[in-house]
Motif scaffolding. Structure first.
Motif, PDB file in Angstrom:
ATOM      1  N   PRO A 110      83.760  37.947  48.955  1.00  0.00           N
ATOM      2  CA  PRO A 110      84.229  36.756  49.673  1.00  0.00           C
ATOM      3  C   PRO A 110      83.453  36.498  50.957  1.00  0.00           C
ATOM      4  CG  PRO A 110      85.799  38.548  49.913  1.00  0.00           C
ATOM      5  CD  PRO A 110      84.781  39.021  48.923  1.00  0.00           C
ATOM      6  N   ALA A 111      83.208  35.237  51.237  1.00  0.00           N
ATOM      7  CA  ALA A 111      82.515  34.866  52.471  1.00  0.00           C
ATOM      8  C   ALA A 111      83.249  35.365  53.697  1.00  0.00           C
ATOM      9  CB  ALA A 111      82.341  33.347  52.535  1.00  0.00           C
ATOM     10  N   GLY A 112      84.579  35.457  53.616  1.00  0.00           N
ATOM     11  CA  GLY A 112      85.378  35.873  54.757  1.00  0.00           C
ATOM     12  C   GLY A 112      85.264  37.331  55.131  1.00  0.00           C
ATOM     13  N   ARG A 113      84.546  38.111  54.316  1.00  0.00           N
ATOM     14  CA  ARG A 113      84.367  39.529  54.621  1.00  0.00           C
ATOM     15  C   ARG A 113      82.933  39.863  54.985  1.00  0.00           C
ATOM     16  NH1 ARG A 113      88.668  40.816  56.361  1.00  0.00           N
ATOM     17  NH2 ARG A 113      87.852  42.945  56.432  1.00  0.00           N
ATOM     18  N   ARG A 114      82.105  38.857  55.207  1.00  0.00           N
ATOM     19  CA  ARG A 114      80.710  39.102  55.568  1.00  0.00           C
ATOM     20  C   ARG A 114      80.352  38.316  56.820  1.00  0.00           C
ATOM     21  NH1 ARG A 114      79.198  36.027  49.949  1.00  0.00           N
ATOM     22  NH2 ARG A 114      78.873  33.936  50.792  1.00  0.00           N
ATOM     23  N   VAL A 115      79.457  38.887  57.604  1.00  0.00           N
ATOM     24  CA  VAL A 115      78.980  38.262  58.832  1.00  0.00           C
ATOM     25  C   VAL A 115      77.465  38.418  58.878  1.00  0.00           C
ATOM     26  CG1 VAL A 115      81.071  38.432  60.235  1.00  0.00           C
ATOM     27  CG2 VAL A 115      79.564  40.412  60.046  1.00  0.00           C
ATOM     28  N   LEU A 116      76.808  37.518  59.605  1.00  0.00           N
ATOM     29  CA  LEU A 116      75.347  37.500  59.603  1.00  0.00           C
ATOM     30  C   LEU A 116      74.779  37.770  60.990  1.00  0.00           C
ATOM     31  CD1 LEU A 116      74.608  34.373  57.352  1.00  0.00           C
ATOM     32  CD2 LEU A 116      75.206  36.718  56.672  1.00  0.00           C
ATOM     33  N   ALA A 117      73.691  38.518  61.010  1.00  0.00           N
ATOM     34  CA  ALA A 117      72.967  38.783  62.252  1.00  0.00           C
ATOM     35  C   ALA A 117      72.089  37.573  62.543  1.00  0.00           C
ATOM     36  CB  ALA A 117      72.128  40.044  62.114  1.00  0.00           C
ATOM     37  N   ALA A 118      72.651  36.610  63.238  1.00  0.00           N
ATOM     38  CA  ALA A 118      72.001  35.315  63.426  1.00  0.00           C
ATOM     39  C   ALA A 118      71.558  35.148  64.868  1.00  0.00           C
ATOM     40  CB  ALA A 118      72.965  34.196  63.045  1.00  0.00           C
ATOM     41  N   LEU A 119      70.301  34.709  65.039  1.00  0.00           N
ATOM     42  CA  LEU A 119      69.784  34.386  66.369  1.00  0.00           C
ATOM     43  C   LEU A 119      69.475  32.904  66.500  1.00  0.00           C
ATOM     44  CD1 LEU A 119      67.364  37.401  67.036  1.00  0.00           C
ATOM     45  CD2 LEU A 119      69.627  37.022  68.024  1.00  0.00           C
ATOM     46  N   GLY A 120      68.687  32.370  65.568  1.00  0.00           N
ATOM     47  CA  GLY A 120      68.272  30.979  65.638  1.00  0.00           C
ATOM     48  C   GLY A 120      69.278  30.016  65.047  1.00  0.00           C
ATOM     49  N   PRO A 121      69.078  28.717  65.287  1.00  0.00           N
ATOM     50  CA  PRO A 121      70.043  27.708  64.838  1.00  0.00           C
ATOM     51  C   PRO A 121      70.292  27.687  63.335  1.00  0.00           C
ATOM     52  CG  PRO A 121      68.531  26.778  66.452  1.00  0.00           C
ATOM     53  CD  PRO A 121      68.006  28.141  66.115  1.00  0.00           C
ATOM     54  N   LYS A 122      69.249  27.852  62.519  1.00  0.00           N
ATOM     55  CA  LYS A 122      69.444  27.787  61.067  1.00  0.00           C
ATOM     56  C   LYS A 122      70.322  28.927  60.564  1.00  0.00           C
ATOM     57  CE  LYS A 122      66.137  26.719  58.278  1.00  0.00           C
ATOM     58  NZ  LYS A 122      64.834  26.731  57.565  1.00  0.00           N
ATOM     59  N   MET A 123      70.067  30.129  61.036  1.00  0.00           N
ATOM     60  CA  MET A 123      70.872  31.265  60.584  1.00  0.00           C
ATOM     61  C   MET A 123      72.284  31.196  61.147  1.00  0.00           C
ATOM     62  SD  MET A 123      70.214  33.686  58.380  1.00  0.00           S
ATOM     63  CE  MET A 123      68.475  34.120  58.465  1.00  0.00           C
ATOM     64  N   LEU A 124      72.431  30.670  62.349  1.00  0.00           N
ATOM     65  CA  LEU A 124      73.774  30.465  62.891  1.00  0.00           C
ATOM     66  C   LEU A 124      74.552  29.461  62.047  1.00  0.00           C
ATOM     67  CD1 LEU A 124      72.920  30.455  66.686  1.00  0.00           C
ATOM     68  CD2 LEU A 124      74.532  32.023  65.583  1.00  0.00           C
ATOM     69  N   GLY A 125      73.866  28.396  61.609  1.00  0.00           N
ATOM     70  CA  GLY A 125      74.529  27.436  60.736  1.00  0.00           C
ATOM     71  C   GLY A 125      74.963  28.071  59.423  1.00  0.00           C
ATOM     72  N   LEU A 126      74.139  28.967  58.900  1.00  0.00           N
ATOM     73  CA  LEU A 126      74.487  29.676  57.668  1.00  0.00           C
ATOM     74  C   LEU A 126      75.692  30.588  57.899  1.00  0.00           C
ATOM     75  CD1 LEU A 126      73.214  29.695  54.802  1.00  0.00           C
ATOM     76  CD2 LEU A 126      72.018  31.790  55.471  1.00  0.00           C
ATOM     77  N   SER A 127      75.753  31.205  59.074  1.00  0.00           N
ATOM     78  CA  SER A 127      76.901  32.048  59.428  1.00  0.00           C
ATOM     79  C   SER A 127      78.193  31.245  59.442  1.00  0.00           C
ATOM     80  CB  SER A 127      76.691  32.672  60.808  1.00  0.00           C
ATOM     81  OG  SER A 127      75.515  33.420  60.865  1.00  0.00           O
ATOM     82  N   ARG A 128      78.097  30.029  59.890  1.00  0.00           N
ATOM     83  CA  ARG A 128      79.262  29.136  59.930  1.00  0.00           C
ATOM     84  C   ARG A 128      79.676  28.693  58.534  1.00  0.00           C
ATOM     85  NH1 ARG A 128      76.944  24.369  62.221  1.00  0.00           N
ATOM     86  NH2 ARG A 128      76.277  24.064  60.056  1.00  0.00           N
ATOM     87  N   ASP A 129      78.708  28.359  57.703  1.00  0.00           N
ATOM     88  CA  ASP A 129      78.992  27.728  56.426  1.00  0.00           C
ATOM     89  C   ASP A 129      79.242  28.708  55.288  1.00  0.00           C
ATOM     90  OD1 ASP A 129      78.564  25.342  57.747  1.00  0.00           O
ATOM     91  OD2 ASP A 129      76.486  25.152  57.072  1.00  0.00           O
ATOM     92  N   ARG A 130      78.698  29.924  55.404  1.00  0.00           N
ATOM     93  CA  ARG A 130      78.756  30.818  54.245  1.00  0.00           C
ATOM     94  C   ARG A 130      79.173  32.247  54.601  1.00  0.00           C
ATOM     95  NH1 ARG A 130      74.142  30.161  49.983  1.00  0.00           N
ATOM     96  NH2 ARG A 130      75.789  31.290  48.878  1.00  0.00           N
ATOM     97  N   ALA A 131      79.748  32.416  55.762  1.00  0.00           N
ATOM     98  CA  ALA A 131      80.201  33.742  56.182  1.00  0.00           C
ATOM     99  C   ALA A 131      81.395  33.581  57.115  1.00  0.00           C
ATOM    100  CB  ALA A 131      79.067  34.501  56.876  1.00  0.00           C
ATOM    101  N   ALA A 132      81.907  34.726  57.562  1.00  0.00           N
ATOM    102  CA  ALA A 132      83.038  34.697  58.495  1.00  0.00           C
ATOM    103  C   ALA A 132      82.586  34.470  59.921  1.00  0.00           C
ATOM    104  CB  ALA A 132      83.817  36.006  58.402  1.00  0.00           C
ATOM    105  N   GLY A 133      81.261  34.477  60.137  1.00  0.00           N
ATOM    106  CA  GLY A 133      80.752  34.256  61.474  1.00  0.00           C
ATOM    107  C   GLY A 133      79.457  34.993  61.709  1.00  0.00           C
ATOM    108  N   ALA A 134      79.130  35.199  62.991  1.00  0.00           N
ATOM    109  CA  ALA A 134      77.831  35.731  63.382  1.00  0.00           C
ATOM    110  C   ALA A 134      77.983  36.949  64.279  1.00  0.00           C
ATOM    111  CB  ALA A 134      77.025  34.660  64.117  1.00  0.00           C
ATOM    112  N   ILE A 135      77.011  37.887  64.126  1.00  0.00           N
ATOM    113  CA  ILE A 135      76.974  39.087  64.968  1.00  0.00           C
ATOM    114  C   ILE A 135      75.583  39.189  65.609  1.00  0.00           C
ATOM    115  CG2 ILE A 135      78.835  40.399  63.886  1.00  0.00           C
ATOM    116  CD1 ILE A 135      76.685  41.784  62.144  1.00  0.00           C
ATOM    117  N   PRO A 136      75.272  38.325  66.547  1.00  0.00           N
ATOM    118  CA  PRO A 136      73.936  38.334  67.165  1.00  0.00           C
ATOM    119  C   PRO A 136      73.691  39.624  67.952  1.00  0.00           C
ATOM    120  CG  PRO A 136      75.145  36.314  67.676  1.00  0.00           C
ATOM    121  CD  PRO A 136      76.121  37.276  67.112  1.00  0.00           C
ATOM    122  N   TYR A 137      72.468  40.114  67.879  1.00  0.00           N
ATOM    123  CA  TYR A 137      72.080  41.349  68.554  1.00  0.00           C
ATOM    124  C   TYR A 137      71.060  41.052  69.642  1.00  0.00           C
ATOM    125  CZ  TYR A 137      70.590  46.268  69.001  1.00  0.00           C
ATOM    126  OH  TYR A 137      70.314  47.528  69.462  1.00  0.00           O
TER     127      TYR A 137
END
Length: 288
Positions: A133-160
């Motif tokens: 499920p998308a609600g159980r995954r998060v993305l290591a997003a820095l730039g705008p495109k990956m942040l948008g993907l974190s919003r649309d296809r994951a539970a959110g973002a974990i920027p490092y």
């Protein structure tokens, strides 16, 4: 119904590469540390160093409620089918306790690295098909495109390796509904020279990776800031150090900028080898 990650991780977590150790002789030490971190009030443990569900499972078993996540598992590390099978095993044993943190890693560290955004979208497609499920995954997003993907296809973002300014920008892209959980480094040292020396020694490995240096440039840092180990300006932006009041204020700045949760990495001269258990206790105390 499984509670969302945004609701379960709390305001603070611990980011640690040491907790993902594969040394069987350290298993008891790691499990004991995880249980103590839960009792100290941290809401999540984030495992660094290309971690997987296999690293998270023992820590979940050693605790009662804390969320354990990968930060991150590289999409180049294992195929999506294997990841989905591992996720299902942990989720069946411990429903709602595991967060699958995914990232595209870095070109200098991955043979055949290419089209990272497409690689991530393809990987998420495969996870969707396998029922992760998308609600159980998060993305290591820095730039705008990956942040948008974190919003649309994951539970959110974990920027490092980011700043409160990045957090504010990320929140604008993510909106208010999904999780924003930046990592932030802490040196529990009040002396400026010693604190910066410890921070600079640790930061050096990241200044060789263009994903991070490009992000610093987007945030307004100069080329001079990212050379020769990093300027004091950069060090002071991406590390908290000083007395307890200053460190608390630096962490609070992320929440004020829009973070739901801050994954705190304690940095010492022994980072990567020794569990900083006394520092974790001190940090929990100053967070209140």
């Amino acid at each position: 119904m499984t509670t969302s990650l945004k609701e379960t991780v709390g305001r603070y977590g611990v980011w640690s590469v040491e907790l993902r150790s594969e040394d069987p002789a350290r298993r008891g030490e790691l499990d004991e540390a995880a249980a103590e971190l839960e009792e100290l009030g941290y809401g999540a443990l984030w495992l660094g160093g290309n971690s997987t569900a296999d690293h998270a499972a023992p820590l979940i078993g050693a605790t009662r409620r804390i969320t354990v996540g990968t930060s991150i598992q590289s999409v180049w590390q294992q195929d999506a089918a294997t990841t989905a099978a591992s996720f299902a095993e942990v989720e069946t044993a411990h429903p709602g306790r595991f967060a699958l943190g995914l990232g595209v890693s870095h070109g200098p560290r991955v043979e055949g690295y290419h089209r990272p955004y497409s690689a991530m979208t393809g990987y998420l497609d495969e996870l969707d098909k396998a029922g992760v499920p998308a609600g159980r995954r998060v993305l290591a997003a820095l730039g705008p495109k990956m942040l948008g993907l974190s919003r649309d296809r994951a539970a959110g973002a974990i920027p490092y390796l980011v700043t409160p300014e990045h957090t504010a920008q990320a929140r604008e892209i993510l909106g208010e509904q999904v999780l924003l959980a930046p990592e932030f480094k802490v040196v529990l040292e009040a002396d400026p020279a010693r604190a910066r020396e410890t921070a600079r020694a640790y930061l050096a490995r990241y200044l060789e990776l263009p994903n991070y240096t490009n992000n610093f440039l987007r945030l307004g840092f100069s080329e001079d800031d990212i050379t020769d180990g990093g300027s004091d300006h950069l060090i002071d932006a991406v590390f908290a150090w000083g007395d307890e009041t200053r460190i608390r204020e630096r962490i609070t700045a992320f929440h004020e900028a829009g973070a739901d949760h801050v994954a705190l990495q304690v940095v010492t001269a022994a980072t990567g080898t020794t569990l900083p258990r006394e520092e974790w206790r001190r940090l929990a105390s100053l967070l209140g």
